[in-house]
Design an enzyme around this catalytic site. Structure first.
Site, PDB file in Angstrom:
ATOM      1  N   ARG A 534      -9.558 -17.424 -29.655  1.00 56.98           N
ATOM      2  CA  ARG A 534      -8.950 -18.010 -30.860  1.00 56.98           C
ATOM      3  C   ARG A 534      -8.778 -16.946 -31.940  1.00 56.98           C
ATOM      4  NH1 ARG A 534      -7.723 -23.256 -30.759  1.00 56.98           N
ATOM      5  NH2 ARG A 534      -7.546 -23.474 -33.014  1.00 56.98           N
ATOM      6  N   THR A 540      -3.081 -21.346 -36.435  1.00 49.89           N
ATOM      7  CA  THR A 540      -1.993 -22.114 -35.837  1.00 49.89           C
ATOM      8  C   THR A 540      -0.634 -21.758 -36.448  1.00 49.89           C
ATOM      9  OG1 THR A 540      -3.600 -23.902 -35.684  1.00 49.89           O
ATOM     10  CG2 THR A 540      -1.303 -24.478 -35.276  1.00 49.89           C
ATOM     11  N   ARG A 554      -0.378 -14.454 -33.002  1.00 47.01           N
ATOM     12  CA  ARG A 554       0.593 -15.354 -33.628  1.00 47.01           C
ATOM     13  C   ARG A 554       1.262 -14.677 -34.827  1.00 47.01           C
ATOM     14  NH1 ARG A 554      -3.103 -20.799 -33.036  1.00 47.01           N
ATOM     15  NH2 ARG A 554      -2.084 -21.668 -31.191  1.00 47.01           N
ATOM     16  N   HIS A 567      -1.766 -20.655 -26.784  1.00 44.74           N
ATOM     17  CA  HIS A 567      -2.735 -21.733 -26.993  1.00 44.74           C
ATOM     18  C   HIS A 567      -4.103 -21.242 -26.538  1.00 44.74           C
ATOM     19  CE1 HIS A 567      -4.790 -25.609 -26.691  1.00 44.74           C
ATOM     20  NE2 HIS A 567      -5.227 -25.174 -25.522  1.00 44.74           N
TER      21      HIS A 567
HETATM   22  P1  GDP Z   1      -3.939 -24.920 -32.092  1.00 40.54           P
HETATM   23  O1  GDP Z   1      -5.243 -25.386 -31.546  1.00 40.54           O
HETATM   24  O2  GDP Z   1      -4.056 -23.703 -32.969  1.00 40.54           O
HETATM   25  O3  GDP Z   1      -2.883 -24.750 -31.053  1.00 40.54           O
HETATM   26  O4  GDP Z   1      -3.437 -26.056 -33.107  1.00 40.54           O
HETATM   27  P2  GDP Z   1      -3.484 -27.663 -33.022  1.00 40.54           P
HETATM   28  O5  GDP Z   1      -4.297 -28.134 -31.885  1.00 40.54           O
HETATM   29  O6  GDP Z   1      -3.793 -28.159 -34.387  1.00 40.54           O
HETATM   30  O7  GDP Z   1      -1.966 -28.047 -32.743  1.00 40.54           O
HETATM   31  C1  GDP Z   1      -1.422 -28.009 -31.451  1.00 40.54           C
HETATM   32  C2  GDP Z   1      -0.040 -27.439 -31.495  1.00 40.54           C
HETATM   33  O8  GDP Z   1       0.820 -28.324 -32.227  1.00 40.54           O
HETATM   34  C3  GDP Z   1       0.099 -26.121 -32.248  1.00 40.54           C
HETATM   35  O9  GDP Z   1      -0.258 -25.006 -31.489  1.00 40.54           O
HETATM   36  C4  GDP Z   1       1.578 -26.131 -32.603  1.00 40.54           C
HETATM   37  O10 GDP Z   1       2.378 -25.772 -31.486  1.00 40.54           O
HETATM   38  C5  GDP Z   1       1.819 -27.599 -32.928  1.00 40.54           C
HETATM   39  N1  GDP Z   1       1.636 -27.865 -34.382  1.00 40.54           N
HETATM   40  C6  GDP Z   1       0.471 -27.899 -35.078  1.00 40.54           C
HETATM   41  N2  GDP Z   1       0.675 -28.177 -36.383  1.00 40.54           N
HETATM   42  C7  GDP Z   1       2.016 -28.349 -36.522  1.00 40.54           C
HETATM   43  C8  GDP Z   1       2.861 -28.679 -37.652  1.00 40.54           C
HETATM   44  O11 GDP Z   1       2.407 -28.853 -38.764  1.00 40.54           O
HETATM   45  N3  GDP Z   1       4.200 -28.772 -37.396  1.00 40.54           N
HETATM   46  C9  GDP Z   1       4.736 -28.583 -36.169  1.00 40.54           C
HETATM   47  N4  GDP Z   1       6.071 -28.703 -35.995  1.00 40.54           N
HETATM   48  N5  GDP Z   1       3.968 -28.276 -35.099  1.00 40.54           N
HETATM   49  C10 GDP Z   1       2.631 -28.153 -35.263  1.00 40.54           C
END
Ligand code: GDP
Length: 623
Positions: A534, A540, A554, A567
């Site tokens: 991570r 994210t 990223r 991811h």
């Molecule tokens: P990660 O664990 O860092 O991948 O983040 P999360 O589990 O919170 O979100 C899963 C995935 O959803 C992210 O990697 C992004 O591809 C997408 N995502 C998260 N937040 C947003 C947002 O605010 N807007 C959009 N369009 N996509 C999002």
């Protein structure tokens, strides 16, 4: 000419012509890491360079980084994805090394520094070279047969090591599989002593395969082998060096692809070969053939008896350092700077809120001491900063820096030691810990950084253009890739994978995106793998990543928050679930350390503690 940031003070950085000229004008030997803007300097070698610098302690040895994109003299190096190290003495190129090849780099630095001193002190003649990569473009036909390097670059391995020659053939290279195969080779414990990418001419292919001259397939084989670039590798085995030839043949599997698929489905040929002619990889049949093939591809490669330097290399070790909560809050940066300057590589780091039970377990050999209650209290009043530090003689070196464990003695006898300098008014125990011995270090490191598996995904936006770069970075950061598969997720799979987000407004976009093309799914393994991966990915949202963690993947690669390139599982529990979901297998690692049986509690406690104080800035944020 000042170093750009703390981590690179070892290397002077050149990002324009003027700085480049300053580097050339520096007296002595300068080792320059020539890099591309998009990927930055080679991080993998920094600890090696620092170590060599400490060992040699020579004022005439300098290190630099130079951005190929902005320096005209380095134009020919633009767009090359492998790191290149150029050695300059008196403003002239004296040697060049392609790739982060640690033994070769070390040997070159020692040799070239000695040469440069001869030149400076005894008016010797400087041996200037032309890097063949620099003149590649101007190469005229007919010269191609001179496939050996002409720059005097030689590769020396201790005679005690046996080696074999491996070729990743044009079919696998053309399918973009070279990096993937190289990672698998390294994961299997092979050491790459030398590596070159090269397109054989027909004549060379004929010569290389002359022992197959009477076989029906010979002409086809010659055509195939000269049809595009191959990767030539000289391999040895990291642990048992005696049987590398056999080990490699075993690893690649039978030449006949049907047989390989039937009998050894895990072998490289079964995985990457398509038919017997296009069987992806080659290996020397025996030690004699390895010798002939080595001479064919690397005529400058020679063997030498093991040297004192090799013995020293083996003394590189790790120790565990703990910075207790109060000092971790107040003086973290200062202490990290001391660590950095003392030649340690910070190989793992983690901020952990220990429960009393865990602190007790860690210090169970101190239960009888008078100061034990104070120690427990000191360890649990906030997050402890745990660090695994690497360098030669790390255990002893860190102990020396810490000074006596009794604070009063530390202040009286060694007021400059870290424990004396970073003590806390009102806290009777010292604020810094170090392992007592290498055995203790290994136990303590696994207490704080148990080996874990995590699921890593290269998402559809990054597969086409950034896959190799990401795989290389995974490797450089010390992860082992336990499984790797390219998969196109179905809508059902994508929905299931991200089911925790089903109520989010971006859920349908996310599912569409994840099904828009293949993803590369991987099981990564490393100490503290979940957090480490991570941290490598960064936050994210790439805008936040750029602002706060500009080196993260990223920040460098992702176009927006949805298409954020990679991811990684968010906790160990999620890692287990995701690995099961994607690969249908358990992680294979049962982590029983106290720290992790209680992961959720720890995270919650840490968040509460951080509350409105400060967020951990060690690693990429938790989310
Ligand atoms: P990660 O664990 O860092 O991948 O983040 P999360 O589990 O919170 O979100 C899963 C995935 O959803 C992210 O990697 C992004 O591809 C997408 N995502 C998260 N937040 C947003 C947002 O605010 N807007 C959009 N369009 N996509 C999002």
């Amino acid at each position: 000419m000042a170093g750009k940031k703390k981590e690179t003070t070892l290397q002077v950085s050149a990002t324009n012509q003027e700085q480049w000229e300053e580097i050339l004008a520096t007296k002595g030997l300068t080792v320059v890491d020539v890099y591309q803007r998009w990927c930055g300097p080679c991080r993998a070698v920094i600890s090696l360079l620092r170590k060599i610098n400490n060992e040699l302690g020579d004022d005439l040895l300098h290190f630099a980084t130079a951005e190929a994109d902005s320096i005209d003299a380095l134009e020919k190096y633009r767009g090359k994805c492998e790191p290149t190290f150029l050695f300059y003495g008196g403003g002239e190129l004296v040697a060049a090394v392609q790739g982060a090849n640690a033994p070769l780099l070390k040997k070159m630095i020692v040799d070239q520094l000695a040469e440069e001193k001869l030149v400076l002190e005894h008016d010797g003649e400087r041996k200037v070279v032309v890097d063949h990569k620099l003149v590649d473009d101007e190469k005229i036909e007919g010269e191609e047969d001179h496939h050996h390097s002409e720059d005097g670059e030689s590769i020396i391995v201790p005679a005690s090591k046996s080696y074999t020659v491996a070729v990743i053939k044009p079919d696998a290279v053309a399918h973009g599989k070279a990096n993937e195969i190289i990672m698998k080779i390294q994961d299997a414990g092979f050491e790459i002593l030398a590596r070159d990418e090269r397109t054989l001419t027909e004549a060379q292919a004929r010569e290389f395969y002359q022992y197959k001259g009477t076989e029906d397939c010979f002409e086809d084989l010659v055509q195939f082998m000269s049809s595009g670039p191959s990767h030539i590798l000289v391999l040895s085995k990291l642990e048992d060096s005696s049987n590398v030839v056999k080990a490699w043949l075993h690893f690649i599997g039978p030449a006949n692809i049907d047989e390989a698929k039937r009998q050894k489905p895990e072998s490289l040929r079964a995985q990457y070969g398509t038919r017997t002619l296009f069987n992806a990889v080659h290996g020397s049949e025996d030690a004699d053939q390895a010798g002939r093939e080595l001479a064919f591809f690397f005529p400058d490669f020679s063997t030498a008896p093991g040297t004192a330097q090799d013995a020293e290399e083996e003394r590189v070790e790790r120790t565990l350092a703990l910075i207790r909560p109060l000092v971790a809050r107040e003086n973290r940066e200062e202490i990290l700077t001391h660590i950095n300057k003392s030649g340690f590589q910070l190989s793992l780091q983690r901020e952990v809120m220990l429960t009393e039970e865990q602190a007790r377990e860690f210090y169970n050999h101190r239960v009888e001491e008078d100061y034990f209650p104070a120690l427990l209290q000191s360890m649990t009043r906030g997050p402890v900063l745990a660090l695994a530090l690497t360098r030669e003689d790390a255990v002893q070196h860190w102990k020396n820096m810490l000074g006596p464990s009794d604070l009063r003695r530390a202040k009286e006898e060694d007021p400059e030691c870290l424990r004396a300098r970073f003590s806390m008014e009102g806290d009777p125990v010292n604020q810094l810990h170090g392992s007592q011995s290498t055995e203790e270090a290994s136990r303590e490191i696994s207490f704080f950084f148990p080996v874990q598996q995590t699921l890593a995904v290269i998402k559809p936006d990054a597969v086409d253009h950034h896959k190799d770069k990401i795989l290389q970075e995974i490797r450089d950061r010390g992860f082992s890739v336990r499984r790797l598969e390219e998969k196109l997720l179905s809508r059902e799979m994508a929905k299931g994978f991200y089911k925790e987000h089903r109520k989010q407004p971006f859920f349908s976009q996310l599912v569409e995106f994840m099904c828009s093309g293949p993803s590369v799914m991987m099981i990564l393994e490393k100490e503290n793998a979940v957090e480490e991966w991570r941290a490598a990915m960064g936050p994210t949202d790439p805008d936040r990543a750029k602002a706060e963690f500009p080196d993260s993947l990223r920040a460098r690669l992702a176009p927006d928050v949805l298409r954020n390139s990679v991811h990684g599982s968010s906790s160990q529990k999620r890692a287990q679930e995701e690995i099961q979901f994607i690969f249908g297998e358990q992680t294979g690692i049962t982590d029983t350390s106290a720290k992790n049986t209680n992961e959720a509690t720890l995270d919650k406690q840490k968040q509460q503690y951080e509350g409105d104080t400060h967020e951990s800035n060690l690693h990429g944020p938790p989310k």
